[in-house]
Design a protein around this motif. Structure first.
Motif, PDB file in Angstrom:
ATOM      1  N   ARG A  29       0.844  -1.196   0.000  1.00  0.00           N
ATOM      2  CA  ARG A  29       0.000   0.000   0.000  1.00  0.00           C
ATOM      3  C   ARG A  29       0.882   1.249   0.000  1.00  0.00           C
ATOM      4  O   ARG A  29       2.048   1.189   0.395  1.00  0.00           O
ATOM      5  CB  ARG A  29      -0.920   0.037   1.225  1.00  0.00           C
ATOM      6  N   THR A  30       0.303   2.370  -0.418  1.00  0.00           N
ATOM      7  CA  THR A  30       1.003   3.649  -0.421  1.00  0.00           C
ATOM      8  C   THR A  30       0.359   4.581   0.598  1.00  0.00           C
ATOM      9  O   THR A  30      -0.875   4.722   0.620  1.00  0.00           O
ATOM     10  CB  THR A  30       0.953   4.298  -1.819  1.00  0.00           C
ATOM     11  N   TYR A  31       1.193   5.182   1.452  1.00  0.00           N
ATOM     12  CA  TYR A  31       0.706   6.102   2.478  1.00  0.00           C
ATOM     13  C   TYR A  31       1.408   7.453   2.325  1.00  0.00           C
ATOM     14  O   TYR A  31       2.493   7.547   1.744  1.00  0.00           O
ATOM     15  CB  TYR A  31       0.967   5.530   3.878  1.00  0.00           C
ATOM     16  N   HIS A  32       0.764   8.478   2.859  1.00  0.00           N
ATOM     17  CA  HIS A  32       1.296   9.838   2.742  1.00  0.00           C
ATOM     18  C   HIS A  32       1.407  10.513   4.105  1.00  0.00           C
ATOM     19  O   HIS A  32       0.580  10.273   4.989  1.00  0.00           O
ATOM     20  CB  HIS A  32       0.400  10.691   1.836  1.00  0.00           C
ATOM     21  N   VAL A  33       2.417  11.337   4.247  1.00  0.00           N
ATOM     22  CA  VAL A  33       2.544  12.254   5.387  1.00  0.00           C
ATOM     23  C   VAL A  33       2.440  13.650   4.797  1.00  0.00           C
ATOM     24  O   VAL A  33       3.324  14.084   4.042  1.00  0.00           O
ATOM     25  CB  VAL A  33       3.882  12.083   6.130  1.00  0.00           C
ATOM     26  N   SER A  34       1.352  14.352   5.088  1.00  0.00           N
ATOM     27  CA  SER A  34       1.056  15.631   4.452  1.00  0.00           C
ATOM     28  C   SER A  34       1.256  16.797   5.418  1.00  0.00           C
ATOM     29  O   SER A  34       1.565  16.606   6.591  1.00  0.00           O
ATOM     30  CB  SER A  34      -0.377  15.622   3.925  1.00  0.00           C
ATOM     31  N   ASP A  35       1.045  18.000   4.895  1.00  0.00           N
ATOM     32  CA  ASP A  35       1.122  19.230   5.703  1.00  0.00           C
ATOM     33  C   ASP A  35       2.452  19.335   6.443  1.00  0.00           C
ATOM     34  O   ASP A  35       2.492  19.627   7.647  1.00  0.00           O
ATOM     35  CB  ASP A  35      -0.043  19.299   6.703  1.00  0.00           C
ATOM     36  N   LEU A  36       3.546  19.083   5.740  1.00  0.00           N
ATOM     37  CA  LEU A  36       4.866  19.159   6.357  1.00  0.00           C
ATOM     38  C   LEU A  36       5.154  20.579   6.822  1.00  0.00           C
ATOM     39  O   LEU A  36       4.878  21.546   6.113  1.00  0.00           O
ATOM     40  CB  LEU A  36       5.941  18.704   5.363  1.00  0.00           C
ATOM     41  N   GLN A  37       5.728  20.710   8.004  1.00  0.00           N
ATOM     42  CA  GLN A  37       5.958  22.017   8.605  1.00  0.00           C
ATOM     43  C   GLN A  37       7.420  22.196   9.001  1.00  0.00           C
ATOM     44  O   GLN A  37       7.746  22.403  10.166  1.00  0.00           O
ATOM     45  CB  GLN A  37       5.034  22.201   9.812  1.00  0.00           C
ATOM     46  N   ARG A  74       4.213  13.974  12.768  1.00  0.00           N
ATOM     47  CA  ARG A  74       3.249  13.502  13.751  1.00  0.00           C
ATOM     48  C   ARG A  74       2.259  12.543  13.107  1.00  0.00           C
ATOM     49  O   ARG A  74       2.009  12.610  11.905  1.00  0.00           O
ATOM     50  CB  ARG A  74       2.503  14.685  14.384  1.00  0.00           C
ATOM     51  N   LEU A  75       1.675  11.678  13.913  1.00  0.00           N
ATOM     52  CA  LEU A  75       0.700  10.705  13.420  1.00  0.00           C
ATOM     53  C   LEU A  75      -0.467  11.404  12.732  1.00  0.00           C
ATOM     54  O   LEU A  75      -1.008  10.910  11.737  1.00  0.00           O
ATOM     55  CB  LEU A  75       0.205   9.840  14.578  1.00  0.00           C
ATOM     56  N   GLU A  76      -0.857  12.558  13.230  1.00  0.00           N
ATOM     57  CA  GLU A  76      -1.985  13.297  12.669  1.00  0.00           C
ATOM     58  C   GLU A  76      -1.743  13.723  11.219  1.00  0.00           C
ATOM     59  O   GLU A  76      -2.682  14.037  10.489  1.00  0.00           O
ATOM     60  CB  GLU A  76      -2.276  14.551  13.510  1.00  0.00           C
ATOM     61  N   GLN A  77      -0.477  13.769  10.789  1.00  0.00           N
ATOM     62  CA  GLN A  77      -0.161  14.193   9.428  1.00  0.00           C
ATOM     63  C   GLN A  77      -0.259  13.051   8.422  1.00  0.00           C
ATOM     64  O   GLN A  77      -0.191  13.287   7.220  1.00  0.00           O
ATOM     65  CB  GLN A  77       1.257  14.777   9.383  1.00  0.00           C
ATOM     66  N   THR A  78      -0.426  11.813   8.896  1.00  0.00           N
ATOM     67  CA  THR A  78      -0.540  10.676   7.987  1.00  0.00           C
ATOM     68  C   THR A  78      -1.978  10.486   7.560  1.00  0.00           C
ATOM     69  O   THR A  78      -2.913  10.931   8.238  1.00  0.00           O
ATOM     70  CB  THR A  78      -0.036   9.379   8.658  1.00  0.00           C
ATOM     71  N   ASP A  79      -2.172   9.794   6.430  1.00  0.00           N
ATOM     72  CA  ASP A  79      -3.541   9.511   6.001  1.00  0.00           C
ATOM     73  C   ASP A  79      -4.096   8.266   6.684  1.00  0.00           C
ATOM     74  O   ASP A  79      -5.165   7.774   6.329  1.00  0.00           O
ATOM     75  CB  ASP A  79      -3.640   9.394   4.475  1.00  0.00           C
ATOM     76  N   LEU A  80      -3.392   7.753   7.686  1.00  0.00           N
ATOM     77  CA  LEU A  80      -3.912   6.628   8.472  1.00  0.00           C
ATOM     78  C   LEU A  80      -5.154   7.033   9.250  1.00  0.00           C
ATOM     79  O   LEU A  80      -6.007   6.209   9.552  1.00  0.00           O
ATOM     80  CB  LEU A  80      -2.852   6.120   9.459  1.00  0.00           C
TER      81      LEU A  80
END
Length: 198
Positions: A50-58, A72-78
């Motif tokens: 599967r492909t996962y993303h970590v978004s909103d990098l700061q 942070r976990l909140e930034q993943t699409d999990l």
């Protein structure tokens, strides 16, 4: 008295200038910055990928070239619709970073670029968490888009050692919830980010 006033004003101006230089010189644009991970391994019913993303990098790069980016976990699409585990994983989320990425770049690599130009440099990227720290050389490509914006990406995907990854807090729990019994030895990672000069 007048001389003393002007001296004090001069000292205050110098202090302000020095303080200003300590601030971030470049800052990530969260909406245009993400990490993509291609996760393969064995599931309950056989091989799965599967492909996962970590978004909103700061992340930020200061005027001395220090780069730091907490993840942070909140930034993943999990936690979203793609992962489908929002309710299960929300109890594991927190304000603290799962891992922090850091490195050092030469500020001139960015400031000397003309719009449309790019350069690729090797940097030592360090990933640190509560129970581990790992450093490796990665090829980082920097491109100047215009007078204000830059694009950062990896010149080639890098691989994350899954044995190191499993040392993260809650890693085994998240792995099980995703349906994996075990992971392949490495996870290919891609990185794309947009920077704005402050």
């Amino acid at each position: 008295m007048r001389d003393r006033f002007w001296k004090m004003l001069g000292v205050a101006s110098v202090t302000l200038a020095v303080t200003s230089q300590a601030q971030a010189a470049w800052q990530f644009v969260p909406a245009d910055s993400e990490i993509t991970a291609h996760v393969a391994g064995q599931g309950q019913r056989g091989p799965m990928e599967r492909t996962y993303h970590v978004s909103d990098l700061q992340g930020t790069i200061d005027d001395e070239g220090r780069f730091e980016m907490p993840l942070r976990l909140e930034q993943t699409d999990l936690l979203g619709k793609k992962g489908g585990l929002g309710g299960l994983l929300s109890g594991l989320s927190s304000d603290s970073a799962m891992v922090t990425l850091s490195t050092k770049v030469n500020p001139a690599w960015l400031s000397n670029l003309q719009p449309g130009d790019s350069t690729t440099r090797n940097v030592t990227l360090t990933a640190s968490g509560n129970h581990f720290e790992r450093s490796e050389q990665v090829p980082l490509t920097l491109e100047r888009l215009d007078q204000q914006y830059y694009h950062l990406t990896l010149a080639e995907p890098i691989s994350v050692d899954t044995q190191q990854l499993m040392k993260l807090d809650n890693a085994q729990t998240v792995l099980s919830l995703l349906g994996y019994k075990r992971l392949d030895n490495a996870i290919p990672i891609e990185f794309n980010a947009r920077l704005i000069e402050r």
